[in-house]
Structures are given as C-alpha cells and as structure tokens.
Scaffold this motif. Structure first.
Motif, mmCIF file in Angstrom:
data_model
loop_
_atom_site.group_PDB
_atom_site.id
_atom_site.type_symbol
_atom_site.label_atom_id
_atom_site.label_comp_id
_atom_site.label_asym_id
_atom_site.label_seq_id
_atom_site.Cartn_x
_atom_site.Cartn_y
_atom_site.Cartn_z
ATOM 1 N N ALA A 290 2.129 6.797 1.156
ATOM 2 C CA ALA A 290 1.436 5.978 0.155
ATOM 3 C C ALA A 290 1.123 4.592 0.720
ATOM 4 N N ASP A 291 2.096 3.998 1.406
ATOM 5 C CA ASP A 291 1.879 2.663 1.991
ATOM 6 C C ASP A 291 0.818 2.715 3.092
ATOM 7 N N PHE A 292 0.820 3.805 3.858
ATOM 8 C CA PHE A 292 -0.200 3.986 4.903
ATOM 9 C C PHE A 292 -1.598 4.006 4.277
ATOM 10 N N TYR A 293 -1.753 4.782 3.218
ATOM 11 C CA TYR A 293 -3.047 4.847 2.522
ATOM 12 C C TYR A 293 -3.436 3.473 1.971
ATOM 13 N N ARG A 294 -2.466 2.784 1.356
ATOM 14 C CA ARG A 294 -2.759 1.479 0.754
ATOM 15 C C ARG A 294 -3.206 0.477 1.827
ATOM 16 N N LYS B 259 -6.643 0.891 2.977
ATOM 17 C CA LYS B 259 -7.643 0.747 1.904
ATOM 18 C C LYS B 259 -8.098 2.077 1.295
ATOM 19 N N LYS B 260 -7.248 3.086 1.362
ATOM 20 C CA LYS B 260 -7.533 4.374 0.726
ATOM 21 C C LYS B 260 -6.714 4.434 -0.570
ATOM 22 N N TYR B 261 -7.079 3.525 -1.474
ATOM 23 C CA TYR B 261 -6.278 3.301 -2.683
ATOM 24 C C TYR B 261 -6.238 4.527 -3.589
ATOM 25 N N LYS B 262 -7.350 5.255 -3.659
ATOM 26 C CA LYS B 262 -7.391 6.436 -4.534
ATOM 27 C C LYS B 262 -6.460 7.531 -4.038
ATOM 28 N N PRO C 72 -1.891 8.516 -6.572
ATOM 29 C CA PRO C 72 -1.147 9.706 -7.038
ATOM 30 C C PRO C 72 0.243 9.831 -6.404
ATOM 31 N N ILE C 73 0.384 9.362 -5.165
ATOM 32 C CA ILE C 73 1.701 9.424 -4.514
ATOM 33 C C ILE C 73 2.644 8.412 -5.175
ATOM 34 N N TYR C 74 2.138 7.202 -5.435
ATOM 35 C CA TYR C 74 2.958 6.225 -6.159
ATOM 36 C C TYR C 74 3.334 6.768 -7.540
ATOM 37 N N TYR D 79 5.725 -0.094 -8.678
ATOM 38 C CA TYR D 79 4.757 -0.616 -9.654
ATOM 39 C C TYR D 79 3.879 -1.694 -9.020
ATOM 40 N N TYR D 80 4.489 -2.561 -8.225
ATOM 41 C CA TYR D 80 3.749 -3.633 -7.552
ATOM 42 C C TYR D 80 2.701 -3.057 -6.600
ATOM 43 N N MET D 81 3.122 -2.079 -5.765
ATOM 44 C CA MET D 81 2.201 -1.477 -4.786
ATOM 45 C C MET D 81 1.057 -0.737 -5.493
#
Length: 195
Positions: free
Chosen positions: A14-18, A21-24, A28-30, A45-47
């Motif tokens: 999830a952090d890798f995607y964030r 910039k692959k927020y979408k 779903p992982i978060y 929640y913050y991420m």
C-alpha cells in the motif's frame, strides 16, 4: 487480528502504491488493513487520507484525518496535513492555527509544518509573522519551490514587490511537475509584468 507478516506485506504494498502516486490501488489495501484493527490504525487512516486528498476527495480525506486524530490526537504530521487542507480552503482558520502551533511545538524542525503555520498566519493577514516563519523555512529548505512561491505571495502582500518577483522566479525555476505550481506562478508573473 491477522497474521503479522501478511499485514506487513500489505503495508509495504500500500505504501509503495501511495509513494508512486497510484492512490486508487493503495486505498483498497488500506481498507483491508483497517479491518485488521492493528495498533497502527491512526497511521493507516492518515495514509488513506493522503490518498483521498491526492485524488481530490477532500471530504473522505478530512474524515480519515479526523479519525486518525481521534486515535492519536498529537500526531504533528496529521495535524499539519488536516490544518493545511483547511487553510487552503479558507475554512476553520482559527482552529487550524492552533493545530499548527501544536504540531510545530511537537516537531519544531519540520519545515513542512513551519510552512503551513506561516501560510495560516498569511491567510489571517498577520503578514509580519507569516514572513518571519516563511523566511525560516527558506533557511531550512532553500530549494523548496512551494515555500518560495508562498514567500513571494507574502512579500507581494507586504508591498515588497521586487522581492516577491525574485522568489516567484526561483519557485518557477526549482519546481517539479508534482508541485503543480508552475501555471499559477507564471500567471502571477505575467500579471505583474502586464501591470
């Protein structure tokens, strides 16, 4: 609770995607991680809030930042992110200022927080304090394009136009595409040159 290794792998993904910039893909992982109800709930929640904010869904972002602060009220980064979002929207300025002062007290070396605090003072028309703080940001992070742009705006409002132009030109020169300020800065320079 889910298996810790599984949770850690999800967090890394999830952090890798964030970060990329692959927020979408991150959201779903978060979401799955929130169901796991681990002890770092405030951070998830913050991420996720950051992802929503980057996708221009401020309502969901704000809700996540507030949930994060319910769990961990003094997180300087969450206080900063939420308060800056409000300041940018010209809402809750008084509350934002208090939150940013609290964040700054907790993490006085963060130029992101000092920048947000300076910007809140600017929005409240306390230009001397805004300039003092933004000058400190430029000392701490001389190449930070958004802060250079902010300092230009503050100086312009103080009628220090030549200095404003200097900082806007620097901001333009040093900005990265993800800063998303070029168009706005160029518009200010064009308006000044036309005037």
């Amino acid at each position: 609770k889910i298996n810790n290794n599984n949770y850690l792998l999800k967090k890394i993904l999830a952090d890798f995607y964030r970060v990329n910039k692959k927020y979408k893909l991150a959201i779903p992982i978060y979401n799955e991680m929130l169901k796991a109800n681990q002890e770092d709930l405030w951070n998830i929640y913050y991420m996720r809030g950051i992802c929503y904010e980057r996708l221009d869904d401020w309502n969901k972002a704000e809700r996540d930042f507030l949930k994060s602060l319910d769990i961990k009220p003094n997180s300087p980064n969450v206080l900063n992110y939420l308060a800056y979002g409000w300041v940018e929207r010209d809402i809750r300025l008084e509350q934002s200022l208090k939150m940013l002062e609290k964040a700054n007290d907790t993490n006085p070396e963060s130029y992101y927080i000092i920048d947000s605090l300076a910007w809140a003072y600017f929005k409240k028309n306390n230009l001397d304090e805004a300039a003092r703080l933004m000058e400190k940001v430029i000392d701490l992070a001389p190449g930070e394009a958004i802060s250079l742009d902010h300092l230009g705006d503050i100086y312009y409002a103080m009628n220090r136009k030549r200095e404003a132009i200097h900082f806007w030109l620097q901001a333009l020169e040093l900005s990265d595409p993800e800063d998303e300020i070029e168009l706005n800065v160029q518009r200010k320079l064009d308006k000044f040159n036309a005037g």
